[in-house]
Design an enzyme around this catalytic site. Structure first.
Site, PDB file in Angstrom:
ATOM      1  CD  GLU A  69      -2.722   1.210  -0.312  1.00 51.74           C
ATOM      2  OE1 GLU A  69      -2.554   2.407  -0.193  1.00 51.74           O
ATOM      3  OE2 GLU A  69      -3.344   0.722  -0.418  1.00 51.74           O
ATOM      4  CG  ASP A  96       4.358   3.261  -6.860  1.00 51.51           C
ATOM      5  OD1 ASP A  96       3.055   2.927  -7.052  1.00 51.51           O
ATOM      6  OD2 ASP A  96       4.536   4.200  -7.565  1.00 51.51           O
ATOM      7  CG  ASP A 118      -7.890   4.864  -9.236  1.00 51.47           C
ATOM      8  OD1 ASP A 118      -9.173   5.098 -10.530  1.00 51.47           O
ATOM      9  OD2 ASP A 118      -7.786   5.825  -8.737  1.00 51.47           O
ATOM     10  CE  LYS A 122     -11.459  12.543 -16.708  1.00 50.83           C
ATOM     11  NZ  LYS A 122     -11.345  14.350 -16.184  1.00 50.83           N
ATOM     12  CG  ASP A 154     -17.594  -1.523  -7.627  1.00 51.03           C
ATOM     13  OD1 ASP A 154     -16.210  -1.259  -7.739  1.00 51.03           O
ATOM     14  OD2 ASP A 154     -17.777  -0.565  -7.720  1.00 51.03           O
ATOM     15  CB  THR A 192     -12.115  -5.789  -0.769  1.00 50.53           C
ATOM     16  OG1 THR A 192     -12.872  -5.488  -1.442  1.00 50.53           O
ATOM     17  CG2 THR A 192     -11.067  -7.063  -1.231  1.00 50.53           C
ATOM     18  CD  GLU A 193     -10.424  -3.047   3.613  1.00 48.53           C
ATOM     19  OE1 GLU A 193      -9.574  -2.742   3.854  1.00 48.53           O
ATOM     20  OE2 GLU A 193     -10.360  -3.620   2.789  1.00 48.53           O
ATOM     21  CE1 TYR A 194     -13.592   1.574  -1.226  1.00 49.02           C
ATOM     22  CE2 TYR A 194     -11.681   1.133  -2.329  1.00 49.02           C
ATOM     23  CZ  TYR A 194     -12.555   1.949  -1.393  1.00 49.02           C
ATOM     24  OH  TYR A 194     -11.955   3.119  -1.557  1.00 49.02           O
ATOM     25  CD  GLU A 195     -15.335  -9.365  -2.760  1.00 50.75           C
ATOM     26  OE1 GLU A 195     -16.067 -10.331  -2.998  1.00 50.75           O
ATOM     27  OE2 GLU A 195     -14.461  -9.521  -1.947  1.00 50.75           O
TER      28      GLU A 195
END
Length: 212
Positions: A69, A96, A118, A122, A154, A192-195
């Site tokens: 991270e 990184d 992410d 664009k 997602d 994951t948290e987002y999931e």
């Protein structure tokens, strides 16, 4: 993932050099020295607050895991969560994730996890997507022969782009799931948290597993 800076974060990281490494070039080719046992090494690029990598380490003690991270506060939260578990097969790398060849020797890693990266929607930002061909080249370099990449998101647009990118690179698909949480693959799935957040809202989760 953006969070407010936590004043305790730098101190916590500094207090636990046994669990977290900043940069980490000195361990290139010898990450096994950081673990209790020499075992296949799995890494997560963009580990967030650590829910996925911590639970993977708990579920699969026969593998070693590194959560990578770039945000100091975020990885400090992951470290704080991991301290409660005391897992001998888990480490963190504060660095990184775009510079993996600086930290890992060729063929040192067995599997790469990319979770809810992410999307960089664009067109001019295409090269920043973690499934862009330049990133795939890096994964291929650090992975063992026939090494595996697992990708979850997602974002349908990013998923479709990633399938095309992996296919164009010549990767072999081991599985593609258009609604992970309503498939047999979900039986062994670690969220994951987002999931967890998105699936609770009824958002389908996409997943692909492929190897070089």
């Amino acid at each position: 993932m953006r969070v407010r800076n936590k004043p305790w974060a730098p101190e916590l990281i500094e207090a636990h050099p046994d669990l977290i490494v900043e940069k980490g070039q000195e361990f290139k080719g010898k990450w096994h020295e950081r673990f209790a046992k020499k075992q296949p090494l799995f890494i997560e690029v963009g580990t967030g607050k650590g829910q996925f990598i911590i639970n993977m380490a708990k579920k699969y003690p026969q593998y070693n895991f590194i959560g990578i991270e770039i945000q100091k506060t975020v990885i400090a939260i992951a470290l704080k969560n991991a301290l409660e578990e005391q897992l001998p097969n888990l480490q963190f790398l504060y660095a990184d994730g775009a510079e993996l060849t600086d930290y890992f020797e060729d063929h040192e890693v067995s599997k790469v996890f990319l979770n809810f990266s992410d999307p960089w929607p664009k067109t001019r930002h295409e090269k920043r997507r973690l499934t862009f061909k330049s990133f795939l080249k890096v994964y291929e370099q650090i992975l063992i022969e026939h090494g595996v990449v697992e990708f979850k998101t997602d974002n349908q647009g990013l998923f479709e782009y990633s399938l095309s990118s992996l296919n164009n690179y010549g990767m072999h698909f081991d599985g593609v799931w258009l609604d992970l949480h309503h498939s047999e693959e979900n039986d062994e799935n670690v969220e994951t948290e987002y999931e967890h957040k998105f699936s609770a809202k009824g958002q389908p989760i996409y997943k692909v597993r492929a190897h070089f």
